[in-house]
Design a protein around this motif. Structure first.
Motif, PDB file in Angstrom:
ATOM      1  N   VAL A 156       0.876  -1.177   0.000  1.00 21.39           N
ATOM      2  CA  VAL A 156       0.000   0.000   0.000  1.00 21.39           C
ATOM      3  C   VAL A 156       0.909   1.222   0.000  1.00 21.39           C
ATOM      4  O   VAL A 156       1.830   1.316   0.812  1.00 21.39           O
ATOM      5  N   GLU A 157       0.669   2.138  -0.909  1.00 16.28           N
ATOM      6  CA  GLU A 157       1.541   3.299  -1.017  1.00 16.28           C
ATOM      7  C   GLU A 157       1.420   4.205   0.207  1.00 16.28           C
ATOM      8  O   GLU A 157       0.346   4.322   0.811  1.00 16.28           O
ATOM      9  N   PHE A 158       2.524   4.831   0.533  1.00 17.98           N
ATOM     10  CA  PHE A 158       2.590   5.713   1.699  1.00 17.98           C
ATOM     11  C   PHE A 158       3.537   6.859   1.383  1.00 17.98           C
ATOM     12  O   PHE A 158       4.226   6.861   0.348  1.00 17.98           O
ATOM     13  N   ARG A 159       3.603   7.804   2.289  1.00 19.75           N
ATOM     14  CA  ARG A 159       4.605   8.859   2.214  1.00 19.75           C
ATOM     15  C   ARG A 159       5.294   8.964   3.567  1.00 19.75           C
ATOM     16  O   ARG A 159       4.628   8.942   4.608  1.00 19.75           O
ATOM     17  N   LEU A 160       6.605   9.035   3.541  1.00 20.54           N
ATOM     18  CA  LEU A 160       7.388   9.240   4.758  1.00 20.54           C
ATOM     19  C   LEU A 160       7.829  10.699   4.740  1.00 20.54           C
ATOM     20  O   LEU A 160       8.637  11.094   3.893  1.00 20.54           O
ATOM     21  N   MET A 161       7.295  11.486   5.663  1.00 17.43           N
ATOM     22  CA  MET A 161       7.554  12.918   5.644  1.00 17.43           C
ATOM     23  C   MET A 161       7.428  13.502   7.041  1.00 17.43           C
ATOM     24  O   MET A 161       7.132  12.771   7.994  1.00 17.43           O
ATOM     25  N   THR A 162       7.650  14.784   7.167  1.00 20.49           N
ATOM     26  CA  THR A 162       7.546  15.395   8.482  1.00 20.49           C
ATOM     27  C   THR A 162       6.080  15.604   8.849  1.00 20.49           C
ATOM     28  O   THR A 162       5.210  15.757   7.989  1.00 20.49           O
ATOM     29  N   TRP A 163       5.846  15.632  10.138  1.00 18.41           N
ATOM     30  CA  TRP A 163       4.503  15.850  10.655  1.00 18.41           C
ATOM     31  C   TRP A 163       3.961  17.201  10.182  1.00 18.41           C
ATOM     32  O   TRP A 163       2.794  17.317   9.816  1.00 18.41           O
ATOM     33  N   GLY A 164       4.824  18.214  10.161  1.00 17.64           N
ATOM     34  CA  GLY A 164       4.377  19.535   9.733  1.00 17.64           C
ATOM     35  C   GLY A 164       3.842  19.533   8.315  1.00 17.64           C
ATOM     36  O   GLY A 164       2.788  20.116   8.033  1.00 17.64           O
ATOM     37  N   LYS A 165       4.553  18.872   7.409  1.00 22.22           N
ATOM     38  CA  LYS A 165       4.114  18.834   6.013  1.00 22.22           C
ATOM     39  C   LYS A 165       2.917  17.922   5.816  1.00 22.22           C
ATOM     40  O   LYS A 165       2.031  18.195   5.000  1.00 22.22           O
ATOM     41  N   TRP A 166       2.881  16.813   6.573  1.00 23.46           N
ATOM     42  CA  TRP A 166       1.751  15.893   6.420  1.00 23.46           C
ATOM     43  C   TRP A 166       0.440  16.547   6.861  1.00 23.46           C
ATOM     44  O   TRP A 166      -0.551  16.481   6.153  1.00 23.46           O
ATOM     45  N   LYS A 167       0.445  17.192   8.014  1.00 22.58           N
ATOM     46  CA  LYS A 167      -0.815  17.768   8.500  1.00 22.58           C
ATOM     47  C   LYS A 167      -1.227  18.973   7.675  1.00 22.58           C
ATOM     48  O   LYS A 167      -2.422  19.273   7.569  1.00 22.58           O
ATOM     49  N   ALA A 168      -0.251  19.656   7.079  1.00 25.78           N
ATOM     50  CA  ALA A 168      -0.598  20.772   6.191  1.00 25.78           C
ATOM     51  C   ALA A 168      -1.281  20.258   4.928  1.00 25.78           C
ATOM     52  O   ALA A 168      -2.219  20.877   4.412  1.00 25.78           O
ATOM     53  N   ALA A 169      -0.820  19.100   4.432  1.00 28.58           N
ATOM     54  CA  ALA A 169      -1.409  18.519   3.230  1.00 28.58           C
ATOM     55  C   ALA A 169      -2.698  17.766   3.526  1.00 28.58           C
ATOM     56  O   ALA A 169      -3.536  17.584   2.631  1.00 28.58           O
ATOM     57  N   HIS A 170      -2.859  17.325   4.798  1.00 28.88           N
ATOM     58  CA  HIS A 170      -4.036  16.535   5.181  1.00 28.88           C
ATOM     59  C   HIS A 170      -4.616  17.070   6.488  1.00 28.88           C
ATOM     60  O   HIS A 170      -4.492  16.433   7.540  1.00 28.88           O
ATOM     61  N   PRO A 171      -5.276  18.227   6.450  1.00 30.97           N
ATOM     62  CA  PRO A 171      -5.819  18.807   7.692  1.00 30.97           C
ATOM     63  C   PRO A 171      -6.895  17.950   8.346  1.00 30.97           C
ATOM     64  O   PRO A 171      -7.212  18.145   9.520  1.00 30.97           O
TER      65      PRO A 171
END
Length: 327
Positions: A222-237
């Protein structure tokens, strides 16, 4: 006045402690403490009896190794018994608002913007799995967007993979076997009878020992993204985030593998069978992502969704002979 009279008239000394005057309280406390101690010893005994694997001898883990798709002598014990790192099953989550409203004693949210998370989005439902939590569990058996998934992380090689837990109509619940191959975790499928389970390679996404290996079973990534919490929550509020277990709150704050990453060398007790050749070693500890089309790319935080992530040496050793190199 004789001695008898003096004795009779002298005030009687009161006994300092009698059953009626409070001695029963101490007696009860002693009994209760004894019961608590006995219960603790019994629990410890059961816990020790339930441990499978001595941390050293692979045979003590009681897995069926008659059929293995990887060299049997390359499977090593990781120094802990089965599920010593406790896997998560149907974990609790917070909404973004709930996470932001919970402050630590130092006045900070649990996750800082620069903390890394495994971000998964399925059918519009997004969830973040913080590595600070996954360090202490390594696999989360979860359901997201109606799909039963296993989110896995192995800190010894920074390995990340997310799988569909539905295999041939069966929903698998994964545990931590306590065994390693090429310094990468071997998961196992939990079953009622000890010895009937199979071992699964995280970075190969397939069963490598036991009945499921004999049947050639594989896992759908299953595809995922490994990124910072700041960028993830900005992209997925609208995201939810894995919530910490209160009992491990202090552990989650620790970074136990930071010294290991700085060593830039796999640990000797967890050997790697095929380390990149000298020409590749300068980038062996570079993080790579494996995309849906099979391409290997140098890991970038803004890279496309990936199916696997790991240090280059870990992917190289678990896919020996593959001509692919990170772009």
């Amino acid at each position: 006045m004789n001695d008898a009279t003096l004795t009779a008239e002298a005030p009687k000394r009161e006994r300092l402690l009698t059953f009626r005057s409070g001695g029963w309280v101490i007696l009860l406390a002693v009994v209760m403490m004894s019961l608590v101690l006995l219960q603790a010893l019994m629990h410890l005994g059961k816990q020790r009896a339930a441990r499978i694997g001595d941390g050293h001898d692979v045979s003590t883990y009681q897995f069926d190794l008659e059929t293995t798709l990887i060299p049997r002598d390359e499977i090593v014990a990781g120094g802990m018994w089965r599920d010593k790192t406790p896997p998560l099953v149907d974990p609790e989550t917070w909404t973004l608002g709930e996470h932001e409203s919970r402050k630590s004693r130092r006045g900070k949210t649990m996750l800082l913007p620069g903390d890394r998370v495994i971000g998964v989005s399925i059918l519009g439902e997004a969830r973040a799995y913080p590595l600070m939590i996954m360090n202490w569990h390594e696999v989360a058996n979860d359901t997201l967007g109606g799909k039963r998934i296993a989110v896995s992380y192995h800190p010894l090689c920074d390995g990340v993979a997310v799988f569909d837990r539905e295999v041939d109509g069966e929903t698998i619940e994964f545990g931590i076997s306590g065994l390693l191959w090429n310094s990468n975790q071997l998961l196992y499928d939990r079953r009622e009878t000890i010895g009937t389970e199979s071992l699964w390679s995280q970075l190969q996404g397939r069963a490598v020992a036991g009945p499921s290996a004999a049947a050639g079973k594989t896992l759908e990534p299953v595809e995922f993204r490994l990124m910072t919490w700041g960028k993830w929550k900005a992209a997925h509020p609208e995201t939810t985030v894995l919530s910490p277990l209160p009992a491990l709150a202090r552990d989650y704050k620790r970074r136990p593998y930071a010294p290991y990453f700085s060593m830039q060398q796999p640990r000797e007790e967890f050997p790697v069978s095929s380390y990149p050749p000298p020409g590749e070693r300068s980038r062996a500890w570079k993080r790579i992502a494996v995309l849906a089309d099979g391409r290997l790319v140098r890991y970038e935080e803004d890279a496309p969704k990936a199916r696997y992530h790991a240090f280059w040496w870990a992917w190289h050793s678990t896919h020996a002979g593959s001509p692919a190199r990170p772009e």
